[in-house]
Design an enzyme around this catalytic site. Structure first.
Site, PDB file in Angstrom:
ATOM      1  N   ASP A 169       8.785  -1.402  -5.740  1.00  0.00           N
ATOM      2  CA  ASP A 169       7.978  -2.593  -5.992  1.00  0.00           C
ATOM      3  C   ASP A 169       6.957  -2.286  -7.088  1.00  0.00           C
ATOM      4  O   ASP A 169       5.986  -1.556  -6.864  1.00  0.00           O
ATOM      5  CB  ASP A 169       7.280  -2.990  -4.684  1.00  0.00           C
ATOM      6  CG  ASP A 169       6.412  -4.236  -4.816  1.00  0.00           C
ATOM      7  OD1 ASP A 169       6.252  -4.749  -5.937  1.00  0.00           O
ATOM      8  OD2 ASP A 169       5.877  -4.690  -3.785  1.00  0.00           O
ATOM      9  N   ASP A 184      11.669 -10.538   3.243  1.00  0.00           N
ATOM     10  CA  ASP A 184      11.040  -9.217   3.144  1.00  0.00           C
ATOM     11  C   ASP A 184       9.749  -9.243   3.940  1.00  0.00           C
ATOM     12  O   ASP A 184       9.066 -10.273   4.017  1.00  0.00           O
ATOM     13  CB  ASP A 184      10.800  -8.807   1.688  1.00  0.00           C
ATOM     14  CG  ASP A 184       9.883  -9.761   0.932  1.00  0.00           C
ATOM     15  OD1 ASP A 184       8.660  -9.542   0.935  1.00  0.00           O
ATOM     16  OD2 ASP A 184      10.403 -10.720   0.327  1.00  0.00           O
ATOM     17  N   GLU A 225       4.324  -4.127  -9.435  1.00  0.00           N
ATOM     18  CA  GLU A 225       3.621  -5.378  -9.698  1.00  0.00           C
ATOM     19  C   GLU A 225       2.165  -5.099 -10.018  1.00  0.00           C
ATOM     20  O   GLU A 225       1.750  -3.943 -10.151  1.00  0.00           O
ATOM     21  CB  GLU A 225       3.773  -6.352  -8.531  1.00  0.00           C
ATOM     22  CG  GLU A 225       3.261  -5.853  -7.186  1.00  0.00           C
ATOM     23  CD  GLU A 225       3.528  -6.864  -6.065  1.00  0.00           C
ATOM     24  OE1 GLU A 225       2.750  -7.833  -5.964  1.00  0.00           O
ATOM     25  OE2 GLU A 225       4.526  -6.698  -5.316  1.00  0.00           O
TER      26      GLU A 225
END
Length: 285
Positions: free
Chosen positions: A173, A84, A175
């Site tokens: 994503d 990624d 986080e």
């Protein structure tokens, strides 16, 4: 006989004006209450100030650390190597990665509703042209705008999907917050609802259920270890060690494992949990 005094006919007009003033005051007070649209807008955090420094795992490594050096774990027979990337990688040497055995890539497209990766075209199209199956991901900032707004922005700026056999569904994503409070100042229920909004909007736009990138530690801390997404959204889990480790509630297995942040050429390397034909099946939907 009653007497009509001067000025009496004007009293109804003054009363209406008074009522209107009171109503306006009440509306203003209501908008200032917690939970109202006015208050929600006022609580929004500013747009990200360093989105180029935020990528899948940037905060995982910062908060959870990375494994000691050494060779990466042995790849099982039924797995596919991937990477990624984001703007911090610049122009990526895709032919080098392809020759080393990398067969898929996720590319950061957007963050919040204000940032697009300036290297997105080179990274997204370059991986595709090299022969890889590729997808895009969105770095979430749930305190800056709604889940629906961010999903729309992502779909409009690289996060779309087409059934060409080489495009993976978009990924969200989730986080640690790079700008402040770990959980973005939201309750567990608030974060879960924000994600539900994002996923529903993305599916309405593309027809696909998106992948979820998150770590077990963050998930437990910020969502109360919610099991709301495991039955639908494939899990992409970061853990820099010899195994993917404990999974968040709701998932019996991971789909993608980000196993290192210091691999060759680009740093972040992943393994798809299955053979290449299963990766193609994920791309095709």
């Amino acid at each position: 006989m009653s007497v009509l005094r001067s000025g009496s006919p004007h009293r109804p007009a003054r009363s209406l004006a008074t009522v209107a003033g009171i109503l306006l005051t009440l509306v203003s007070l209501l908008l200032a209450l917690p939970g109202t649209a006015g208050a929600a807008a006022a609580k929004r955090a500013p747009e990200p100030s360093h989105p180029g420094q935020d990528w899948a795992g940037s905060q995982i490594a910062r908060h959870e650390g990375t494994a000691a050096g050494g060779a990466p774990p042995a790849a099982p027979l039924a797995s596919v190597e991937g990477v990624d990337v984001s703007s911090h990688n610049g122009n990526v040497a895709w032919s080098t990665l392809w020759n080393s055995g990398v067969r898929f890539a996720y590319v950061k497209a957007t963050e919040s509703t204000s940032y697009t990766n300036p290297y997105f075209a080179q990274q997204y199209n370059g991986s595709y042209s090299s022969g890889m199956i590729r997808g895009a991901y969105h770095f979430a900032t749930p305190n800056t705008s709604s889940g629906a707004a961010q999903a729309q922005y992502f779909a409009d700026h690289g996060g779309g999907w087409s059934k060409d056999g080489k495009t993976l569904p978009g990924a969200l994503d989730m986080e640690y917050n790079p700008y402040g409070a770990t959980c973005y100042g939201l309750s567990a229920a608030g974060l879960v609802n924000w994600m539900k909004d994002w996923f529903a909007t993305y599916k309405a736009r593309t027809g696909r259920d998106a992948v979820l990138y998150t770590s077990t530690n963050w998930w437990k801390q910020c969502t109360g270890n919610s099991a709301a997404f495991g039955a639908v959204n494939p899990l992409w889990i970061p853990r820099y060690g010899s195994s993917a480790g404990e999974l968040p509630a709701g998932w019996g297995f991971h789909t993608i494992w980000q196993y290192t942040s210091s691999g060759p050429t680009v740093g972040d390397h992943n393994r798809f949990n299955g053979a290449l034909d299963r990766l193609r099946a994920l791309a095709n939907g």
